[in-house]
Scaffold this motif. Sequence first.
Motif, short mmCIF file in Angstrom:
data_model
loop_
_atom_site.label_atom_id
_atom_site.label_comp_id
_atom_site.label_asym_id
_atom_site.label_seq_id
_atom_site.Cartn_x
_atom_site.Cartn_y
_atom_site.Cartn_z
N PRO A 212 1.45 -0.97 -0.14
CA PRO A 212 -0.15 0.30 -0.40
C PRO A 212 0.75 1.53 -0.28
O PRO A 212 2.36 1.31 0.25
CB PRO A 212 -0.91 0.00 1.17
CG PRO A 212 -0.05 -0.93 2.51
CD PRO A 212 0.60 -1.49 1.72
N CYS A 213 0.62 2.51 -1.12
CA CYS A 213 1.32 4.17 -0.84
C CYS A 213 0.61 4.82 -0.53
O CYS A 213 1.68 5.35 -0.12
CB CYS A 213 1.60 3.98 -2.65
SG CYS A 213 0.13 4.47 -3.02
N LEU A 214 -0.50 4.54 0.05
CA LEU A 214 -1.01 5.78 0.55
C LEU A 214 -0.98 5.89 2.60
O LEU A 214 -1.87 4.47 3.27
CB LEU A 214 -2.99 5.97 0.23
CG LEU A 214 -2.37 6.24 -1.53
CD1 LEU A 214 -3.86 6.23 -1.53
CD2 LEU A 214 -1.98 7.19 -1.31
N PRO A 215 -0.83 6.28 3.94
CA PRO A 215 -0.44 6.51 5.00
C PRO A 215 -1.41 6.17 5.26
O PRO A 215 -3.23 7.38 4.49
CB PRO A 215 0.67 7.47 5.28
CG PRO A 215 0.91 7.76 4.21
CD PRO A 215 0.39 7.44 2.68
N GLY A 216 -2.52 5.16 6.23
CA GLY A 216 -3.47 5.40 6.47
C GLY A 216 -4.40 4.23 5.64
O GLY A 216 -5.78 4.56 6.05
N ALA A 217 -4.09 3.76 4.33
CA ALA A 217 -5.79 3.88 3.11
C ALA A 217 -5.61 2.21 4.22
O ALA A 217 -4.84 1.25 4.33
CB ALA A 217 -4.68 3.45 1.60
N GLY A 218 -6.60 2.01 4.32
CA GLY A 218 -7.57 0.98 4.77
C GLY A 218 -8.40 1.28 5.70
O GLY A 218 -8.94 0.07 6.75
N SER A 219 -7.71 1.85 7.02
CA SER A 219 -8.20 2.22 8.46
C SER A 219 -10.00 2.20 7.99
O SER A 219 -10.08 2.75 7.16
CB SER A 219 -7.17 3.31 8.87
OG SER A 219 -7.62 5.04 8.44
N LEU B 221 -7.56 -0.76 -7.61
CA LEU B 221 -5.93 -0.85 -7.18
C LEU B 221 -5.58 1.15 -7.04
O LEU B 221 -6.96 0.65 -8.93
CB LEU B 221 -5.51 -2.39 -7.97
CG LEU B 221 -5.45 -3.23 -7.17
CD1 LEU B 221 -4.91 -4.43 -8.11
CD2 LEU B 221 -5.03 -2.87 -5.65
N GLU B 222 -5.27 1.41 -7.19
CA GLU B 222 -4.76 2.87 -8.07
C GLU B 222 -3.44 2.51 -8.81
O GLU B 222 -2.54 2.40 -7.72
CB GLU B 222 -5.07 3.75 -7.34
CG GLU B 222 -5.96 4.22 -7.21
CD GLU B 222 -6.99 4.96 -7.87
OE1 GLU B 222 -6.46 5.68 -8.83
OE2 GLU B 222 -8.03 5.34 -7.29
N LEU B 223 -2.88 1.93 -9.53
CA LEU B 223 -1.81 2.04 -10.78
C LEU B 223 -0.87 3.54 -10.83
O LEU B 223 -1.71 3.54 -12.02
CB LEU B 223 -1.79 1.19 -11.47
CG LEU B 223 -2.81 -0.21 -11.28
CD1 LEU B 223 -2.51 -1.35 -12.48
CD2 LEU B 223 -2.26 -1.11 -9.98
N THR B 224 -0.10 3.15 -10.63
CA THR B 224 0.79 4.13 -11.64
C THR B 224 1.38 4.33 -13.05
O THR B 224 0.63 3.13 -13.24
CB THR B 224 2.31 4.68 -10.32
OG1 THR B 224 3.02 3.37 -10.29
CG2 THR B 224 2.73 4.98 -9.40
N THR B 225 1.99 5.56 -13.64
CA THR B 225 1.69 5.09 -14.90
C THR B 225 2.61 4.90 -15.11
O THR B 225 3.32 3.68 -15.79
CB THR B 225 2.34 6.13 -15.24
OG1 THR B 225 0.72 7.97 -15.42
CG2 THR B 225 2.51 6.80 -16.72
N GLU B 226 4.34 5.01 -14.59
CA GLU B 226 5.22 4.05 -14.42
C GLU B 226 4.79 2.25 -14.10
O GLU B 226 5.52 1.81 -15.04
CB GLU B 226 6.30 4.04 -12.93
CG GLU B 226 6.61 5.85 -13.81
CD GLU B 226 5.65 6.45 -13.45
OE1 GLU B 226 4.65 6.34 -12.48
OE2 GLU B 226 5.86 7.93 -13.07
N LEU B 227 4.02 2.23 -13.45
CA LEU B 227 4.69 0.51 -13.66
C LEU B 227 2.77 -0.04 -14.72
O LEU B 227 3.65 -1.20 -14.60
CB LEU B 227 2.71 -0.06 -12.45
CG LEU B 227 2.36 -1.27 -12.32
CD1 LEU B 227 3.22 -2.40 -12.04
CD2 LEU B 227 1.87 -1.20 -10.36
#
Length: 99
Positions: free
Chosen positions: A17-24, A49-55
């Motif tokens: 997970p890349c967002l602090p607190g996401a899922g709380s 799911l949020e995917l970065t352009t790079e991914l």
Amino acid sequence: MTARPRRRHWCALGIRPCLPGAGSRGDRRGGDHVGNLCNRTMLGKGGQLELTTELRQSMFGSFTRLGRPKSTNDTFWRFTAACRSAIARLEAGPDQVIL
């Protein structure tokens, strides 16, 4: 599946997970918000799911609308396998009943 076990499952598949607190609880990014499109299914829950352009770019040899369908690579197939595994695990749960 609660936020913590869900996070552990994704981490076991190599997805962090890349967002602090996401899922709380109470966090709209956590996916439990009733207005979230993913939760407007027969079971009232889903995943997003949020995917970065790079991914996304790393999953294809040619990152164009016409090129993507013909240029999937190992990264794409490993990612889709991880997603399918998570879905199968979720669907196998005892709470997956449609009345």
